[in-house]
Design an enzyme around this catalytic site. Structure first.
Site, PDB file in Angstrom:
ATOM      1  CG  HIS A  28      -1.517   4.557   4.926  1.00 54.92           C
ATOM      2  ND1 HIS A  28      -1.508   4.386   3.561  1.00 54.92           N
ATOM      3  CD2 HIS A  28      -1.645   3.311   5.462  1.00 54.92           C
ATOM      4  CE1 HIS A  28      -1.621   3.095   3.277  1.00 54.92           C
ATOM      5  NE2 HIS A  28      -1.711   2.420   4.407  1.00 54.92           N
ATOM      6  CE  LYS A  45      -5.409   4.395   2.169  1.00 55.46           C
ATOM      7  NZ  LYS A  45      -4.438   5.503   2.252  1.00 55.46           N
ATOM      8  CG  HIS A  63      -6.432   0.922   1.588  1.00 59.04           C
ATOM      9  ND1 HIS A  63      -5.529   1.463   0.689  1.00 59.04           N
ATOM     10  CD2 HIS A  63      -5.666   0.355   2.576  1.00 59.04           C
ATOM     11  CE1 HIS A  63      -4.306   1.228   1.098  1.00 59.04           C
ATOM     12  NE2 HIS A  63      -4.358   0.568   2.245  1.00 59.04           N
ATOM     13  CD  GLU A  89      -0.969   7.756   8.796  1.00 59.73           C
ATOM     14  OE1 GLU A  89      -0.550   8.333   7.779  1.00 59.73           O
ATOM     15  OE2 GLU A  89      -2.065   7.146   8.826  1.00 59.73           O
ATOM     16  CB  CYS A 141      -0.961  -0.006   1.184  1.00 56.28           C
ATOM     17  SG  CYS A 141      -2.017  -1.471   1.188  1.00 56.28           S
ATOM     18  CG  PHE A 146       0.202  -5.706   4.502  1.00 57.76           C
ATOM     19  CD1 PHE A 146      -0.168  -4.958   5.597  1.00 57.76           C
ATOM     20  CD2 PHE A 146      -0.741  -6.548   3.934  1.00 57.76           C
ATOM     21  CE1 PHE A 146      -1.442  -5.037   6.132  1.00 57.76           C
ATOM     22  CE2 PHE A 146      -2.025  -6.644   4.460  1.00 57.76           C
ATOM     23  CZ  PHE A 146      -2.376  -5.883   5.564  1.00 57.76           C
TER      24      PHE A 146
END
Length: 410
Positions: free
Chosen positions: A302, A332, A337, A313, A163, A396
Site C-alpha cells: 500500500h 505510489k 495515491h 504496514e 483506498c 480509511f
C-alpha cells in the site's frame, strides 16, 4: 466445486500513461508521474502537486456529447474498461450477458460535480442545478456506465471501501467467478478527486504532504516521508473462469489464487498500530492459495508515504513473513495515491511483475527508516523470477484487502 480464475485483459489510465502497457513501461523505467496541479488554481492552498492523468483526449475517446454528460472518474473508467475488453478479446455477441458482470470501486465518485453544482446552486438556486448531477456523480455510476457500454447484465456493483476499494473489487469479482455466479467480471477502480475540496479535505487532516519537490514528495518507507500525494486514474481487469477463457483461446496474463479482507475495528482514519488485522488479510489470501508465506516473491505494498501507514504496514509484513522477506515496492512513489483506484492499478502492476519477471522500484528513496526494515526494491527495478505476487491495500475505516496472483500453469 470452486473454479479457477484468471486475468485475460487489463486497461489503465494513470499519471504514468494512458494505457496499461504505457503505465507499466513507465513504472519499469522508474518514471515519476507527479507534477504541478493544472486542473485548477491551487495558489491559495498548501498543496500544489498531484498525480494527474496527462494528454488524454476524452472527447476523441468517448465522444464529446457523452463526455459532457459524465464526470471525469467515469471517463477514466470507461476508457480503461474499453482497453481491458479489447485486450481480452472477448466478443460479447458470443457471451451470455447474464454471466458477465462488473465490480468497479470509487472512493469518492464525482466530487467535481458536487463542487460545481453546489456553486451553481448558490448562484442561481438549488432547484436549478444540473439534472445530471446525481446520476453522473454517485460512486456507482462508473460501474453502471461500463455495464451499459459493453452490455454486461450480470452482477453490477460498486465497492466503496476507501483506498482498499480497488483491491476489494478485484477480490469480489474473483469470488463471484470462483463460486460459480459469473464467468466474466470487469473489476477495478476509478477516481478523479484532484479538486479544491478533495485536496483541501485531505490536507487539513494532515494526510497529504505539503512538500512541493516532486522528487521528495511521495517517498514511501523513507524516513523523511510526510504524507501522500493525491492522484487520479483508473485500472480495470477482465477476470474470467479458466475453462471459459481456454475455450475461446484467450491469452492468460496471470491467475488469481487468493483474497483476504479484514477490518481493524480500531479508528475511522488511523490504522491499528499493531498491524494485526492487516497481517490477517494477507494471511487469508495466502492460505486460500494453499501456499506458505515464504513462497510469496513480491509484495506491491500500500505504501502511501504517510509516517503511520508505512510503519504499521512494515510491522504487518514482519508478522506474516518473519525472516522470509519477500521483495517489496510501492508504486505510489511513481503514481501518487489513486485512492479507490489504487488497488486495481497495483493489481495490474502485480500481474505485469509476474508476466515480465520484473519488480518495479520505489523511486526517490534516500533515507532508510529502521521502523520500515523491509526488503525494499529502491530506486531501480529488479529482474527476478516472480511466481507469486501479493497486492496489499489499506483504507480509511480500517479496511484491509489483499489479492494474491500467480503465474498461470495448466
Amino acid at each position: 466445486m470452486e473454479r479457477r480464475v484468471v486475468i485475460t485483459g487489463m486497461g489503465a489510465v494513470t499519471p504514468l500513461g494512458n494505457t496499461a502497457a504505457e503505465t507499466w513501461q513507465a513504472a519499469k523505467a522508474g518514471a515519476c508521474g507527479i507534477g504541478p496541479i493544472t486542473q485548477y488554481d491551487s495558489e491559495n492552498q498548501a498543496v500544489h502537486i498531484a498525480g494527474e492523468v496527462k494528454d488524454l483526449d476524452v472527447n476523441a475517446l468517448i465522444g464529446k456529447r457523452e463526455a459532457k454528460r459524465k464526470q471525469r472518474f467515469v471517463h477514466l473508467a470507461l476508457i480503461a474498461a474499453r482497453e481491458a475488453m479489447e485486450n481480452s478479446g472477448i466478443d460479447m455477441s458470443q457471451e451470455d450477458p447474464y454471466r458477465c458482470g462488473v465490480t468497479v470501486s470509487s472512493g469518492i465518485g464525482g466530487l467535481s460535480g458536487t463542487e460545481e453544482n453546489h456553486d451553481r446552486g448558490h448562484r442561481i438556486g438549488f432547484d436549478r442545478v444540473s439534472p445530471l448531477y446525481v446520476p453522473s456523480s454517485i460512486s456507482n455510476s462508473a460501474a453502471g456506465e461500463i455495464a451499459i457500454d459493453h452490455g454486461l447484465k450480470g452482477e453490477c456493483s460498486c465497492v466503496v471501501s476507501a483506498c482498499a476499494g480497488g483491491t476489494n473489487a478485484v477480490g469480489s469479482a474473483y469470488r463471484a467467478i470462483r463460486h460459480g455466479y459469473a464467468d466474466v467480471v470487469l473489476a477495478g477502480g476509478t477516481e478523479a478527486s484532484i479538486t479544491p475540496l478533495g485536496v483541501g479535505g485531505f490536507t487539513v487532516m494532515k494526510a497529504l504532504t505539503t512538500c512541493g519537490d516532486v522528487n521528495r514528495a511521495s517517498i514511501p518507507f523513507d524516513a523523511e516521508r510526510s504524507g501522500f500525494v493525491i492522484a487520479e486514474g483508473a485500472g480495470i481487469l477482465v477476470l474470467e473462469e479458466l475453462e471459459h477463457a481456454l475455450n475461446r483461446g484467450a491469452d492468460i496474463i496471470a491467475e488469481v489464487v487468493g483474497y483476504g479482507y479484514t477490518c481493524d475495528a480500531y479508528h475511522v482514519t488511523s490504522p491499528d498500530p499493531t498491524g494485526e488485522a492487516a497481517a490477517e488479510s494477507m494471511r487469508r489470501a495466502i492460505a486460500e492459495a494453499g501456499i506458505e508465506p515464504g513462497q510469496v516473491d513480491y509484495i506491491n505494498a500500500h505504501g502511501t508515504s504517510t509516517p503511520m501507514n508505512d510503519r504499521i504496514e512494515s510491522t504487518a509484513f514482519h508478522t506474516v513473513f518473519g525472516e522470509t522477506a519477500p521483495y517489496v515496492s510501492s508504486t505510489k512513489s511513481m503514481t501518487g495515491h489513486l485512492l479507490g483506484a489504487a488497488g486495481a492499478v497495483e493489481t495490474i502492476f502485480s500481474a505485469y511483475a509476474i508476466a515480465d519477471n520484473f519488480i518495479p522500484p520505489t523511486i526517490h528513496h534516500q533515507v532508510a527508516d529502521p521502523e520500515c526494515d523491509i526488503n525494499l526494491v529502491a530506486n531501480e527495478g529488479l529482474s527476478t523470477q516472480v511466481n507469486y505476487a501479493l497486492c496489499d491495500s489499506l483504507g480509511f475505516g480500517g479496511h484491509n484487502a489483499s489479492v494474491l496472483l500467480t503465474r498461470y500453469e495448466r
